[in-house]
Design a protein around this motif. Sequence first.
Motif, PDB file in Angstrom:
ATOM      1  N   ARG A 121       0.816  -1.218   0.000  1.00  0.00           N
ATOM      2  CA  ARG A 121       0.000   0.000   0.000  1.00  0.00           C
ATOM      3  C   ARG A 121       0.847   1.263   0.000  1.00  0.00           C
ATOM      4  N   HIS A 122       2.026   1.204   0.643  1.00  0.00           N
ATOM      5  CA  HIS A 122       2.885   2.380   0.778  1.00  0.00           C
ATOM      6  C   HIS A 122       4.236   2.107   0.108  1.00  0.00           C
ATOM      7  N   TRP A 123       4.759   3.133  -0.550  1.00  0.00           N
ATOM      8  CA  TRP A 123       6.034   2.970  -1.234  1.00  0.00           C
ATOM      9  C   TRP A 123       7.170   2.701  -0.269  1.00  0.00           C
ATOM     10  N   TRP A 124       7.100   3.230   0.956  1.00  0.00           N
ATOM     11  CA  TRP A 124       8.198   3.016   1.897  1.00  0.00           C
ATOM     12  C   TRP A 124       8.272   1.552   2.316  1.00  0.00           C
ATOM     13  N   VAL A 125       7.129   0.875   2.392  1.00  0.00           N
ATOM     14  CA  VAL A 125       7.135  -0.553   2.717  1.00  0.00           C
ATOM     15  C   VAL A 125       7.705  -1.352   1.549  1.00  0.00           C
ATOM     16  N   VAL A 126       7.286  -1.000   0.334  1.00  0.00           N
ATOM     17  CA  VAL A 126       7.814  -1.683  -0.854  1.00  0.00           C
ATOM     18  C   VAL A 126       9.322  -1.493  -0.948  1.00  0.00           C
ATOM     19  N   ALA A 127       9.796  -0.274  -0.677  1.00  0.00           N
ATOM     20  CA  ALA A 127      11.237   0.003  -0.727  1.00  0.00           C
ATOM     21  C   ALA A 127      11.990  -0.832   0.297  1.00  0.00           C
ATOM     22  N   LYS A 128      11.434  -0.984   1.499  1.00  0.00           N
ATOM     23  CA  LYS A 128      12.088  -1.804   2.514  1.00  0.00           C
ATOM     24  C   LYS A 128      12.170  -3.263   2.085  1.00  0.00           C
ATOM     25  N   ILE A 129      11.131  -3.764   1.454  1.00  0.00           N
ATOM     26  CA  ILE A 129      11.149  -5.151   0.979  1.00  0.00           C
ATOM     27  C   ILE A 129      12.218  -5.335  -0.090  1.00  0.00           C
ATOM     28  N   VAL A 130      12.308  -4.387  -1.017  1.00  0.00           N
ATOM     29  CA  VAL A 130      13.319  -4.470  -2.078  1.00  0.00           C
ATOM     30  C   VAL A 130      14.722  -4.403  -1.489  1.00  0.00           C
ATOM     31  N   ILE A 131      14.932  -3.501  -0.537  1.00  0.00           N
ATOM     32  CA  ILE A 131      16.247  -3.377   0.101  1.00  0.00           C
ATOM     33  C   ILE A 131      16.625  -4.664   0.806  1.00  0.00           C
ATOM     34  N   ALA A 132      15.690  -5.236   1.553  1.00  0.00           N
ATOM     35  CA  ALA A 132      15.981  -6.470   2.292  1.00  0.00           C
ATOM     36  C   ALA A 132      16.346  -7.604   1.343  1.00  0.00           C
ATOM     37  N   ALA A 133      15.586  -7.749   0.260  1.00  0.00           N
ATOM     38  CA  ALA A 133      15.884  -8.810  -0.701  1.00  0.00           C
ATOM     39  C   ALA A 133      17.245  -8.600  -1.345  1.00  0.00           C
ATOM     40  N   ALA A 134      17.564  -7.342  -1.690  1.00  0.00           N
ATOM     41  CA  ALA A 134      18.846  -7.048  -2.333  1.00  0.00           C
ATOM     42  C   ALA A 134      20.016  -7.332  -1.391  1.00  0.00           C
ATOM     43  N   VAL A 135      19.878  -6.972  -0.118  1.00  0.00           N
ATOM     44  CA  VAL A 135      20.970  -7.194   0.836  1.00  0.00           C
ATOM     45  C   VAL A 135      21.196  -8.684   1.066  1.00  0.00           C
ATOM     46  N   ILE A 136      20.122  -9.442   1.214  1.00  0.00           N
ATOM     47  CA  ILE A 136      20.264 -10.888   1.438  1.00  0.00           C
ATOM     48  C   ILE A 136      20.920 -11.560   0.236  1.00  0.00           C
ATOM     49  N   LEU A 137      20.487 -11.208  -0.964  1.00  0.00           N
ATOM     50  CA  LEU A 137      21.082 -11.800  -2.164  1.00  0.00           C
ATOM     51  C   LEU A 137      22.542 -11.387  -2.322  1.00  0.00           C
TER      52      LEU A 137
END
Length: 199
Positions: A121-137
């Motif tokens: 619903r919010h771009w800040w939540v989507v951004a956090k999900i993308v950041i988390a996935a990128a860091v783990i990978l």
Amino acid sequence: MTPGTVSARGAAPAEPLPPAAATAGTEPATGALRVSSRFRLRGAAYKAALTAHILAAAAWLGIAVVVAFCGIAAAATSNPALPHVFFTMMQTAPWLSIPVGLMAVATGVLLGLGTAHGLIRHWWVVAKIVIAAAVILADALIIGPAAQHAVQSGHASNVLRGATIGHLCVLAVAIALAVFKPQARTPWGRRRTLTGGGR
């Protein structure tokens, strides 16, 4: 007796309601039941999930700080024995960073599903999900192999230095997003607001 005829007692018989009017009064109750049945975190459950998420996020950032410090210290030290120690620490860091990151993601998803913030619903939540996935990978595919190469060669590559500093920066951005919570909504979030499906 016709609808317009008055009965012997002086009162006209009540006409039957149309189907739509007869069921109109029950729709709000059904909607209220549908909204109330949605999963929500409240009270102690919400506080427990939030505490676990904060601890996991703080630990993840702390690991990133240590790894970045090891890279800088390995390049700055004049002791020839220390770089190998620092590179070994960087090589083993993903074994701790990835589980902690997954815990942060899991608790974040739980909070998203259990609160009005949602997941998309919010771009800040989507951004956090993308950041988390990128860091783990990046931990699994870049930092681990690059640190292993540094242990074997005795020298850190620019890829290793850049990835460790990048991790620290993007995780700091993720924490800032969680604190300030920008109100910009995704198209899905705007549609949910217009249809009354969310705040």
